[in-house]
Design an enzyme around this catalytic site. Structure first.
Site, PDB file in Angstrom:
ATOM      1  CE  LYS A   1      20.073 -11.004  14.693  1.00 44.50           C
ATOM      2  NZ  LYS A   1      20.248 -10.030  13.596  1.00 44.50           N
TER       3      LYS A   1
ATOM      4  CG  HIS B   1      15.126 -12.144   6.891  1.00 42.98           C
ATOM      5  ND1 HIS B   1      15.718 -11.953   8.132  1.00 42.98           N
ATOM      6  CD2 HIS B   1      16.020 -12.867   6.165  1.00 42.98           C
ATOM      7  CE1 HIS B   1      16.900 -12.525   8.159  1.00 42.98           C
ATOM      8  NE2 HIS B   1      17.104 -13.082   6.974  1.00 42.98           N
TER       9      HIS B   1
ATOM     10  CG  ASP C   1      15.779  -6.260  11.908  1.00 43.94           C
ATOM     11  OD1 ASP C   1      16.025  -7.160  12.724  1.00 43.94           O
ATOM     12  OD2 ASP C   1      16.007  -6.369  10.696  1.00 43.94           O
ATOM     13  CG  ASP C   2      18.770  -7.192  15.135  1.00 45.32           C
ATOM     14  OD1 ASP C   2      17.919  -8.100  15.109  1.00 45.32           O
ATOM     15  OD2 ASP C   2      19.837  -7.240  14.485  1.00 45.32           O
TER      16      ASP C   2
ATOM     17  CG  ASP D   1      13.470  -8.907  14.541  1.00 47.87           C
ATOM     18  OD1 ASP D   1      14.068  -8.247  15.410  1.00 47.87           O
ATOM     19  OD2 ASP D   1      13.962  -9.130  13.415  1.00 47.87           O
TER      20      ASP D   1
ATOM     21  CE  LYS E   1      15.100  -8.859   8.502  1.00 46.40           C
ATOM     22  NZ  LYS E   1      16.074  -8.670   9.596  1.00 46.40           N
TER      23      LYS E   1
ATOM     24  CB  CYS F   1      15.265 -11.549  11.939  1.00 47.92           C
ATOM     25  SG  CYS F   1      17.022 -11.651  11.618  1.00 47.92           S
TER      26      CYS F   1
END
Length: 601
Positions: A349, A162, A66-67, A325, A160, A105
């Site tokens: 991002k 989301h 993530d990120d 992501d 996650k 995301c």
């Protein structure tokens, strides 16, 4: 050696020879049969088939960071963050050098699970689904876990989700997963598991376990809040432990598994474990050192999962996919530097620059990978995150299909097979010639990449900043104006950065009704055309020199904008549902049979 006595009569000798010949033939036949049996069993193991011929597809493991920034993993080249376990996997994999995602995301995860561009079902743009938001991934979309579940895969999601949870129908076990253990929302604290970002930050606890049980056409669900086994346990440890148990329990199963481990790391808040920070003490900058600690934890989780596959003799039966992501998140709205790096690319991002949408990714395919392979195969063809949908299904020996809806993802399995078979990458036909990165009239941005050219329409980014952790000191920047002039190629410190750019979060202007204004005509500002073959920093706008190329890309992008679906209604997105309740300070779905926006075919 067996000797035949010459004193034995000729007839007897011939009989002996015949007998020996028959024995030899039987031995040879037995030997051949043995070889065939051993080979069949060996192929059964490699191809994940049972010796009796009952076919079972390969296991599929997907690890989503993530990120994670493009320059935040070791295998990308000499860097300051070491990721030995991830690098070890990458060395026997196909490394995707041009793996594109959405800029944030929720849309990225939607694209991966649907095989479709998010602008087709109202989820485009740099927007996450915050806690309290009523909307989620359109319930009419057919998802990858649903397709695999129908093919008798056991499907698991750890970490996650989301993609919405206002209604039970939006939750993972109603969307194709047999088992879910993780967070419904997109951002929680790592140890206390409380909602972290957005207007409802800190409003409730978010860590759940959810099972679905099938009995013919009846499906029953068991849902419970997870009691932290050791209060304050870091989420990576929780998710990794679950993954290891699932893998260990799958040993010997005929049915394959589809396991998605969707880690929080290294998403904010940047609160690494002390031991992981200590392993990166050679990194001088404090923010970068903390980020390295988050990534060390991620790497350790990948190592434990890989070890579990190897220990249970399932490594050669499992396709492993690793990706992020979206690009690294460089700075919080408060101005706090997060220490990630997307070098050599510009942006981060939430932006449509390469740093926001071009991410680390690779795939390990045992069926295609030579046993002797000890270095990665690099693939420089365009690959979009929606391509995982058809590619995974094809590798699972299934035919991709969306039940009447248009598939945007492209199957790369044959390309991968040829690359791992030794075909030079310049001789392999690339399945994609362009990627639409986004079409979002609400946020006034759209972008498309075709071969080496990239066109950005509109403002191009919600947060138009570059790299922000201080590899370069304030003093050196002040003494060298060229660094400021070419800032997109460098990483600058927050203090100078704030002087260079007036950082403000753009507020969505709904005066242009997104229900009526869906095309590129709604967007303002000039076009930007970049040649990515040399301008990694996207700092040289070539529109004036290559007008024909820019017009052609704009024409292609506009053809897609005709199928852009209305964005989420403002009241579903902006107010984050102040009426949403948490029971006993725990986030659970609060709507029943809610109306969700329908997508086009």
């Amino acid at each position: 050696m067996l000797l035949v006595n010459s004193s034995v009569p000729k007839r007897k000798r011939n009989q002996c020879r015949e007998a020996l010949t028959q024995i030899s033939d039987h031995v040879l036949i037995a030997f051949i049969v043995l070889i065939v049996v051993v080979t069949t069993v060996s192929l059964a193991i490699v191809l994940n088939r049972e010796p009796d011929g009952v076919r079972t597809q390969p296991n599929i493991l997907v690890v989503i960071a993530d990120d994670l920034g493009y320059n935040d993993v070791g295998y990308q080249g000499p860097g300051d963050i070491k990721t030995p376990y991830i690098d070890h996997l990458a060395r026997s994999s196909i490394v995707l050098e041009r793996h594109y995602t959405q800029p944030m995301c929720s849309p990225s995860r939607a694209a991966m699970f649907t095989g479709r561009y998010p602008f087709r079902y109202g989820m485009s743009g740099s927007r996450a689904i915050y806690y309290g938001s009523r909307y989620g991934l359109d319930l009419s979309e057919y998802l990858l876990p649903q397709a695999l579940k129908e093919a008798k895969y056991k499907t698991y999601l750890l970490g996650k989700w989301h993609l919405g949870f206002a209604d039970w129908l939006m939750t993972p076990t109603r969307r194709g997963f047999d088992y879910f253990y993780g967070t419904y929302g997109g951002s929680t604290t790592y140890r206390t598991h409380q909602s972290y970002e957005g207007p409802r930050a800190g409003d409730g606890y978010d860590l759940f376990e959810d099972n679905s049980t099938h009995n013919g056409t009846t499906v029953s669900y068991t849902h419970q809040v997870v009691d932290d086994p050791a209060p304050g346990t870091f989420s990576e440890l929780l998710f990794t432990e679950k993954a290891v148990k699932i893998i260990t329990g799958a040993q010997g199963d005929v049915e394959p598994f589809f396991l998605v481990v969707s880690y929080q790391n290294p998403h904010a808040p940047i609160t690494p474990m002390a031991n992981d920070v200590a392993q990166n003490e050679d990194i001088d900058n404090e923010n970068r050192r903390k980020m390295a600690g988050m990534i060390t934890s991620l790497d350790y989780g990948v190592g434990r999962i890989t070890s579990a596959l190897e220990t249970t003799h399932q490594l050669n039966e499992t396709i492993i996919i690793f990706l992020s992501d979206n690009g690294g998140h460089l700075m919080m709205p408060s101005g706090e530097s997060l220490g990630s790096s997307n070098l050599p690319f510009r942006g981060a991002k939430c932006t449509l620059y390469e740093g926001g949408v071009r991410t680390p990714a690779f795939i390990k395919i045992p069926q295609f990978t030579p046993v002797t392979m000890n270095s990665s195969v690099k693939y420089n063809g365009l690959f979009h995150i929606s391509d995982w949908f058809p590619t995974i299904l094809k590798l699972a020996q299934l035919e991709p299909g969306l039940k009447g809806k248009q598939l945007d993802g492209v199957d790369h399995s044959e390309t991968f097979r040829k690359l791992l078979g030794g075909t030079a990458r310049h001789q392999v036909k690339k399945p994609r010639d362009h990627v639409v990165l986004d079409i979002d009239p609400v946020f006034n941005q759209a972008a498309i990449v075709q071969e080496k050219y990239k066109l950005i329409v509109g403002k191009g980014a919600i947060m138009s900043f570059d790299q922000v952790y201080p590899l370069i000191s304030d003093e050196s920047i002040e003494n060298d104006p060229e660094i400021v002039k070419n800032a997109s190629h460098y990483q600058v410190s927050p203090s100078i950065y704030q002087e260079m750019m007036d950082y403000t979060q753009i507020q969505v202007n709904y005066s242009k009704n997104p229900q009526k204004c869906l095309s590129l005509d709604c967007m303002t500002d000039a076009l930007s055309l970049f040649d990515l073959s040399w301008d990694f920093g996207e700092s040289n706008n070539l529109t004036w020199r290559f007008t024909a190329e820019a017009k052609e890309l704009y024409k292609t992008l506009k053809s897609y904008s005709n199928s852009t679906f209305p964005m989420v209604e403002p009241q579903f997105f902006e107010d984050h549902n102040k009426d949403a309740k948490t029971e006993d300070n725990v986030w659970t779905p609060w709507l029943l049979n809610s109306t969700v926006v329908k997508s086009r075919k």
